[in-house]
Design a protein around this motif. Structure first.
Motif, PDB file in Angstrom:
ATOM      1  N   TYR A 116      31.042  65.697  -7.947  1.00  0.00           N
ATOM      2  CA  TYR A 116      31.342  65.674  -6.516  1.00  0.00           C
ATOM      3  C   TYR A 116      31.372  64.262  -5.947  1.00  0.00           C
ATOM      4  CZ  TYR A 116      30.040  70.493  -7.365  1.00  0.00           C
ATOM      5  OH  TYR A 116      29.970  71.761  -7.899  1.00  0.00           O
ATOM      6  N   GLY A 117      31.227  63.260  -6.808  1.00  0.00           N
ATOM      7  CA  GLY A 117      31.209  61.880  -6.351  1.00  0.00           C
ATOM      8  C   GLY A 117      32.593  61.272  -6.287  1.00  0.00           C
ATOM      9  N   VAL A 118      32.611  59.984  -5.986  1.00  0.00           N
ATOM     10  CA  VAL A 118      33.868  59.254  -5.862  1.00  0.00           C
ATOM     11  C   VAL A 118      33.672  57.846  -6.410  1.00  0.00           C
ATOM     12  CG1 VAL A 118      33.326  58.470  -3.514  1.00  0.00           C
ATOM     13  CG2 VAL A 118      35.711  58.574  -4.260  1.00  0.00           C
ATOM     14  N   CYS A 119      34.687  57.321  -7.062  1.00  0.00           N
ATOM     15  CA  CYS A 119      34.689  55.942  -7.540  1.00  0.00           C
ATOM     16  C   CYS A 119      35.873  55.215  -6.926  1.00  0.00           C
ATOM     17  CB  CYS A 119      34.777  55.872  -9.063  1.00  0.00           C
ATOM     18  SG  CYS A 119      33.251  56.303  -9.939  1.00  0.00           S
ATOM     19  N   SER A 120      35.667  53.964  -6.577  1.00  0.00           N
ATOM     20  CA  SER A 120      36.728  53.175  -5.973  1.00  0.00           C
ATOM     21  C   SER A 120      36.667  51.751  -6.512  1.00  0.00           C
ATOM     22  CB  SER A 120      36.574  53.160  -4.440  1.00  0.00           C
ATOM     23  OG  SER A 120      37.579  52.373  -3.830  1.00  0.00           O
ATOM     24  N   THR A 121      37.793  51.080  -6.493  1.00  0.00           N
ATOM     25  CA  THR A 121      37.878  49.683  -6.916  1.00  0.00           C
ATOM     26  C   THR A 121      38.114  48.809  -5.700  1.00  0.00           C
ATOM     27  OG1 THR A 121      38.835  50.369  -9.026  1.00  0.00           O
ATOM     28  CG2 THR A 121      39.027  48.057  -8.448  1.00  0.00           C
ATOM     29  N   HIS A 122      37.295  47.771  -5.561  1.00  0.00           N
ATOM     30  CA  HIS A 122      37.438  46.863  -4.422  1.00  0.00           C
ATOM     31  C   HIS A 122      37.190  45.440  -4.891  1.00  0.00           C
ATOM     32  CE1 HIS A 122      37.661  45.615  -0.308  1.00  0.00           C
ATOM     33  NE2 HIS A 122      36.421  45.153  -0.307  1.00  0.00           N
ATOM     34  N   PHE A 123      38.185  44.575  -4.717  1.00  0.00           N
ATOM     35  CA  PHE A 123      38.096  43.194  -5.177  1.00  0.00           C
ATOM     36  C   PHE A 123      37.718  43.127  -6.650  1.00  0.00           C
ATOM     37  CE2 PHE A 123      38.184  42.256  -0.698  1.00  0.00           C
ATOM     38  CZ  PHE A 123      38.795  41.013  -0.626  1.00  0.00           C
ATOM     39  N   GLY A 124      38.311  44.021  -7.446  1.00  0.00           N
ATOM     40  CA  GLY A 124      38.059  44.019  -8.876  1.00  0.00           C
ATOM     41  C   GLY A 124      36.717  44.575  -9.281  1.00  0.00           C
ATOM     42  N   ARG A 125      35.963  45.128  -8.318  1.00  0.00           N
ATOM     43  CA  ARG A 125      34.631  45.667  -8.602  1.00  0.00           C
ATOM     44  C   ARG A 125      34.656  47.183  -8.473  1.00  0.00           C
ATOM     45  NH1 ARG A 125      29.886  46.384  -5.209  1.00  0.00           N
ATOM     46  NH2 ARG A 125      31.149  45.577  -3.476  1.00  0.00           N
ATOM     47  N   LEU A 126      34.100  47.856  -9.472  1.00  0.00           N
ATOM     48  CA  LEU A 126      34.033  49.310  -9.433  1.00  0.00           C
ATOM     49  C   LEU A 126      32.807  49.759  -8.654  1.00  0.00           C
ATOM     50  CD1 LEU A 126      35.050  50.531 -13.012  1.00  0.00           C
ATOM     51  CD2 LEU A 126      36.111  51.193 -10.852  1.00  0.00           C
ATOM     52  N   VAL A 127      33.026  50.679  -7.734  1.00  0.00           N
ATOM     53  CA  VAL A 127      31.934  51.230  -6.930  1.00  0.00           C
ATOM     54  C   VAL A 127      31.972  52.750  -7.061  1.00  0.00           C
ATOM     55  CG1 VAL A 127      30.963  51.483  -4.625  1.00  0.00           C
ATOM     56  CG2 VAL A 127      32.033  49.322  -5.297  1.00  0.00           C
ATOM     57  N   CYS A 128      30.861  53.348  -7.485  1.00  0.00           N
ATOM     58  CA  CYS A 128      30.764  54.802  -7.615  1.00  0.00           C
ATOM     59  C   CYS A 128      29.622  55.315  -6.742  1.00  0.00           C
ATOM     60  CB  CYS A 128      30.545  55.206  -9.072  1.00  0.00           C
ATOM     61  SG  CYS A 128      31.980  54.917 -10.142  1.00  0.00           S
ATOM     62  N   TRP A 129      29.847  56.450  -6.107  1.00  0.00           N
ATOM     63  CA  TRP A 129      28.850  57.014  -5.179  1.00  0.00           C
ATOM     64  C   TRP A 129      28.840  58.532  -5.316  1.00  0.00           C
ATOM     65  CZ3 TRP A 129      28.658  60.368  -1.012  1.00  0.00           C
ATOM     66  CH2 TRP A 129      27.522  60.288  -0.198  1.00  0.00           C
ATOM     67  N   ASP A 130      27.641  59.112  -5.283  1.00  0.00           N
ATOM     68  CA  ASP A 130      27.474  60.561  -5.377  1.00  0.00           C
ATOM     69  C   ASP A 130      26.730  61.094  -4.162  1.00  0.00           C
ATOM     70  OD1 ASP A 130      28.283  61.544  -8.255  1.00  0.00           O
ATOM     71  OD2 ASP A 130      27.277  59.621  -8.520  1.00  0.00           O
ATOM     72  N   PRO A 131      27.088  62.277  -3.672  1.00  0.00           N
ATOM     73  CA  PRO A 131      26.334  62.892  -2.576  1.00  0.00           C
ATOM     74  C   PRO A 131      24.899  63.155  -2.999  1.00  0.00           C
ATOM     75  CG  PRO A 131      28.417  64.039  -2.957  1.00  0.00           C
ATOM     76  CD  PRO A 131      28.215  63.115  -4.107  1.00  0.00           C
ATOM     77  N   PRO A 132      23.973  63.148  -2.055  1.00  0.00           N
ATOM     78  CA  PRO A 132      22.580  63.488  -2.385  1.00  0.00           C
ATOM     79  C   PRO A 132      22.482  64.907  -2.951  1.00  0.00           C
ATOM     80  CG  PRO A 132      22.745  62.562  -0.173  1.00  0.00           C
ATOM     81  CD  PRO A 132      24.135  62.814  -0.631  1.00  0.00           C
ATOM     82  N   GLU A 133      21.440  65.149  -3.734  1.00  0.00           N
ATOM     83  CA  GLU A 133      21.253  66.478  -4.324  1.00  0.00           C
ATOM     84  C   GLU A 133      21.154  67.560  -3.255  1.00  0.00           C
ATOM     85  OE1 GLU A 133      18.148  66.773  -7.154  1.00  0.00           O
ATOM     86  OE2 GLU A 133      19.097  65.407  -8.598  1.00  0.00           O
ATOM     87  N   SER A 134      20.557  67.237  -2.102  1.00  0.00           N
ATOM     88  CA  SER A 134      20.421  68.237  -1.047  1.00  0.00           C
ATOM     89  C   SER A 134      21.783  68.724  -0.569  1.00  0.00           C
ATOM     90  CB  SER A 134      19.633  67.657   0.133  1.00  0.00           C
ATOM     91  OG  SER A 134      20.289  66.502   0.655  1.00  0.00           O
TER      92      SER A 134
END
Length: 205
Positions: A116-134
């Motif tokens: 359910y998370g999302v990954c994005s590229t910004h200025f050549g840097r990978l950023v991944c984020w996931d919703p909290p378990e709740s």
């Protein structure tokens, strides 16, 4: 006569269907390599190194000459996605990452911990984020898709994201809210009042 009718009525009365049996996970396996034995699931060996996933929902792959195993968090096991998304491992320049939605960018590799998370590229840097378990406990397979928003060199991921020239902030839950007034951010996430009671894990297939 009355007793006969009562007997016939009881025989014809519908009976409550028996509950289906709780699915049992597949049995673990064991694998030996170089005099060492490992046990678990999806066991793999390079001939000199062996390893296994700890749950039938995990993954094991041979990359960079080693076995890399990864298991999803319990919240994902109990709330699997509707899609056929399964964890994987990927390698880039000797670095290995495992999880969901794995991405490669300019020699970097990163994955989400949940489907359910999302990954994005910004200025050549990978950023991944996931919703909290709740959030995943609350919404399950209907967990809303978060997004990433950037502002100059800043990037943030979540829900209801707001950005100004060089700063961006997001709420952590779909019920949260972010406001930007007079160049000031105000974000709020209500607490989750849901408690999940899991009686059995889902099938491993």
């Amino acid at each position: 006569m009355l007793s006969l009718l009562a007997t016939l009525w009881l025989a014809a009365a519908p009976t409550k269907d028996a509950e289906p049996p709780v699915p049992r996970p597949p049995p673990p396996e064991c694998l030996s390599s170089q005099g060492r034995t490992v046990c678990g699931y999806q066991c793999r060996s390079t001939g000199t190194h062996a390893d296994c996933a700890r749950t039938p929902y995990g993954v094991c792959q041979v990359l960079t000459g080693r076995v890399h195993c990864w298991d999803p968090p319990r919240v994902v096991i109990h709330h699997p996605p509707r899609s056929s998304a399964r964890p994987e491992c990927k390698e880039s320049r000797g670095n290995v990452a495992c999880g969901y939605n794995c991405r490669l960018s300019q020699g970097e590799v990163a994955c989400n911990s949940t489907p359910y998370g999302v990954c994005s590229t910004h200025f050549g840097r990978l950023v991944c984020w996931d919703p909290p378990e709740s959030v995943i406990h609350q919404y399950g397979a209907r967990t809303p898709q978060p997004r990433c928003l950037n502002a100059s060199e800043a990037v943030a991921c979540g829900y209801d994201c707001k950005a100004q020239r060089a700063e961006v902030q997001c709420a952590s839950t779909p019920d949260g809210v972010c406001r930007l007034d007079n160049q000031r951010f105000t974000c709020f996430d209500p607490p989750s009042l849901l408690h999940c009671d899991h009686s059995a894990p889902p099938p491993a297939d």
